[in-house]
Motif scaffolding. Structure first.
Motif, PDB file in Angstrom:
ATOM      1  N   GLU A   1       0.867  -1.106  -0.046  1.00  0.00           N
ATOM      2  CA  GLU A   1       0.164   0.045  -0.117  1.00  0.00           C
ATOM      3  C   GLU A   1       0.684   1.249  -0.113  1.00  0.00           C
ATOM      4  O   GLU A   1       1.822   1.418   0.607  1.00  0.00           O
ATOM      5  CB  GLU A   1      -0.829  -0.079   1.281  1.00  0.00           C
ATOM      6  CG  GLU A   1      -2.141  -1.039   1.017  1.00  0.00           C
ATOM      7  CD  GLU A   1      -3.169  -0.539  -0.142  1.00  0.00           C
ATOM      8  OE1 GLU A   1      -3.261   0.757  -0.192  1.00  0.00           O
ATOM      9  OE2 GLU A   1      -3.683  -1.268  -0.871  1.00  0.00           O
ATOM     10  N   ALA A   2       0.400   2.312  -0.480  1.00  0.00           N
ATOM     11  CA  ALA A   2       1.014   3.552  -0.688  1.00  0.00           C
ATOM     12  C   ALA A   2       1.410   4.539   0.470  1.00  0.00           C
ATOM     13  O   ALA A   2       2.232   5.255   0.405  1.00  0.00           O
ATOM     14  CB  ALA A   2       0.246   4.455  -1.984  1.00  0.00           C
ATOM     15  N   ASP A   3       0.403   4.255   1.548  1.00  0.00           N
ATOM     16  CA  ASP A   3       0.632   5.006   2.763  1.00  0.00           C
ATOM     17  C   ASP A   3       1.625   4.479   3.655  1.00  0.00           C
ATOM     18  O   ASP A   3       1.742   4.908   4.710  1.00  0.00           O
ATOM     19  CB  ASP A   3      -0.784   5.375   3.286  1.00  0.00           C
ATOM     20  CG  ASP A   3      -1.362   3.949   3.910  1.00  0.00           C
ATOM     21  OD1 ASP A   3      -1.060   2.910   3.330  1.00  0.00           O
ATOM     22  OD2 ASP A   3      -2.189   4.120   4.853  1.00  0.00           O
ATOM     23  N   VAL A   4       2.390   3.385   3.274  1.00  0.00           N
ATOM     24  CA  VAL A   4       3.217   2.565   4.315  1.00  0.00           C
ATOM     25  C   VAL A   4       4.545   3.469   4.382  1.00  0.00           C
ATOM     26  O   VAL A   4       5.040   4.062   3.130  1.00  0.00           O
ATOM     27  CB  VAL A   4       3.607   1.210   3.793  1.00  0.00           C
ATOM     28  CG1 VAL A   4       4.629   0.699   4.630  1.00  0.00           C
ATOM     29  CG2 VAL A   4       2.161   0.432   3.825  1.00  0.00           C
ATOM     30  N   ARG A   5       5.094   3.748   5.395  1.00  0.00           N
ATOM     31  CA  ARG A   5       6.316   4.565   5.461  1.00  0.00           C
ATOM     32  C   ARG A   5       7.383   3.747   6.054  1.00  0.00           C
ATOM     33  O   ARG A   5       7.353   2.571   6.506  1.00  0.00           O
ATOM     34  CB  ARG A   5       6.089   5.799   6.355  1.00  0.00           C
ATOM     35  CG  ARG A   5       4.927   6.646   6.156  1.00  0.00           C
ATOM     36  CD  ARG A   5       4.845   8.038   6.777  1.00  0.00           C
ATOM     37  NE  ARG A   5       4.747   7.602   8.183  1.00  0.00           N
ATOM     38  CZ  ARG A   5       3.437   7.687   8.900  1.00  0.00           C
ATOM     39  NH1 ARG A   5       2.495   8.280   8.037  1.00  0.00           N
ATOM     40  NH2 ARG A   5       3.559   7.653  10.214  1.00  0.00           N
ATOM     41  N   ALA A   6       8.510   4.374   5.814  1.00  0.00           N
ATOM     42  CA  ALA A   6       9.719   3.533   6.319  1.00  0.00           C
ATOM     43  C   ALA A   6       9.644   3.414   7.873  1.00  0.00           C
ATOM     44  O   ALA A   6       9.253   4.284   8.348  1.00  0.00           O
ATOM     45  CB  ALA A   6      11.080   4.300   6.039  1.00  0.00           C
ATOM     46  N   ASP A   7      10.265   2.303   8.308  1.00  0.00           N
ATOM     47  CA  ASP A   7      10.131   1.788   9.715  1.00  0.00           C
ATOM     48  C   ASP A   7       8.761   1.652  10.291  1.00  0.00           C
ATOM     49  O   ASP A   7       8.592   1.736  11.506  1.00  0.00           O
ATOM     50  CB  ASP A   7      10.879   2.642  10.470  1.00  0.00           C
ATOM     51  CG  ASP A   7      11.504   2.077  11.716  1.00  0.00           C
ATOM     52  OD1 ASP A   7      11.476   0.944  12.053  1.00  0.00           O
ATOM     53  OD2 ASP A   7      11.647   2.814  12.669  1.00  0.00           O
TER      54      ASP A   7
END
Length: 324
Positions: free
Chosen positions: A272-278
């Protein structure tokens, strides 16, 4: 994209042409993740210890893919024992020789609450399977990931990480003190600490580890996810005291969910596009069941000195160094 609080596998967007590895993909949440990713067009390799079980799982998935039609992807079987570093190296070399890129490495394979055992590499078995094998595999496959725009590494952790308060670096193989639960919780906090340090190093490197640090390509995205209380065979193999078994039986119907539902946070983190690093994704209800949601980690899981110390120890015992 559906909001994560309502997200199910039905909301998974097309993954056509993506190359994805799912370790432990012959059963449980790994199988469900591999099946749904392949149904959406990905070319999935499930990595297993047992070739026969792997082929049986792949055959079952292929039957579903055939019924789904030409938009579906493929499934292949790779063999590696995460507790055996030579096996991990052999798989990584074979995969890299036949694949020019890798979109997603889903480090899902794991064991839970086993009696103390030491691997042929001299490592405590839960730590070897749940952390050291995935650490080595990630480092060995990082050049392929770095060569793939938008690539992701998803390390599968557990709510159990909150029970760990000591990495026991001075008793690394837990010779002096061992309980199945504590050893499992330690290995799971290591998944989060590894991801935390990996995300930091990828960002510092600037190009995902694949070049000279010039920042020409986005860094590989490193995240963690956990399946909650998924009804799989993993718990059945655990060493659990009788009172705890009885308690689990009482609450399972209201606090657990299916293997497919347990796979949702993993697949969400991978796609999914809203996933961020860590990030850390898990079920929305108490971290046990429900649609994917971004979770908070225990303070230890983001401790910078602990993550750096774990990275150094992991490089030492695996012999795999990367992003230095």
């Amino acid at each position: 994209m559906a909001p994560s609080k309502r997200w199910t596998m039905a909301d998974l967007e097309p993954q056509s042409g993506k190359t994805i590895i799912v370790t432990g993909g012959n059963g449980g949440v790994g199988y469900e993740a591999a099946r749904h990713l392949a149904l959406k067009g990905a070319n999935v390799t499930i990595v297993v210890r047992n070739p026969e079980r792997g082929e049986a799982a792949a055959t079952a998935i292929r039957q579903v893919l055939t019924a789904a039609g030409p938009a579906a992807g493929t499934v292949a079987v790779g063999v590696a024992d995460m507790a055996d570093l030579a096996s991990v190296r052999a798989f990584a070399a074979a995969f890299a020789a036949s694949h020019p890129s890798l979109d997603v490495l889903l480090n899902n394979a794991g064991v839970m609450m086993l009696p103390r055992a030491v691997t042929k590499d001299g490592q405590e078995a839960q730590m070897a399977t749940n952390h050291l094998g995935p650490f080595a595999l990630t480092g060995l496959l990082l050049p392929l990931l770095a060569a793939t725009p938008g690539a992701r590494i998803v390390n599968v952790a557990s709510h159990a990480h909150r029970s760990c308060s000591d990495l026991a670096l001075d008793d690394w193989t837990l010779e002096r003190s061992y309980t199945p639960w504590a050893a499992y919780a330690r290995s799971k906090v290591c998944n989060l600490l590894f991801t935390h340090e990996l995300a930091r190093r990828l960002a510092a490197h600037g190009d995902g580890g694949g070049g000279g640090g010039g920042g020409d390509t986005p860094p590989v995205l490193a995240v963690t996810a956990q399946p909650g209380w998924a009804r799989t065979g993993l718990v059945g193999k655990a060493t659990v005291a009788a009172p705890f078994t009885a308690l689990m039986a009482v609450f399972q119907s209201v606090l657990s969910h299916s293997a497919e539902a347990g796979a949702c946070p993993l697949v969400y983190a991978a796609t999914e596009a809203d996933v961020r690093a860590d990030d850390y994704w898990g079920p929305s209800f108490l971290g046990l069941r429900g649609p994917p949601a971004r979770e908070k980690k225990a303070p230890m899981a983001t401790d910078a000195p602990a993550s750096a110390a774990l990275w150094a120890k992991s490089e030492e015992v695996t012999g795999v160094s990367f992003l230095g």
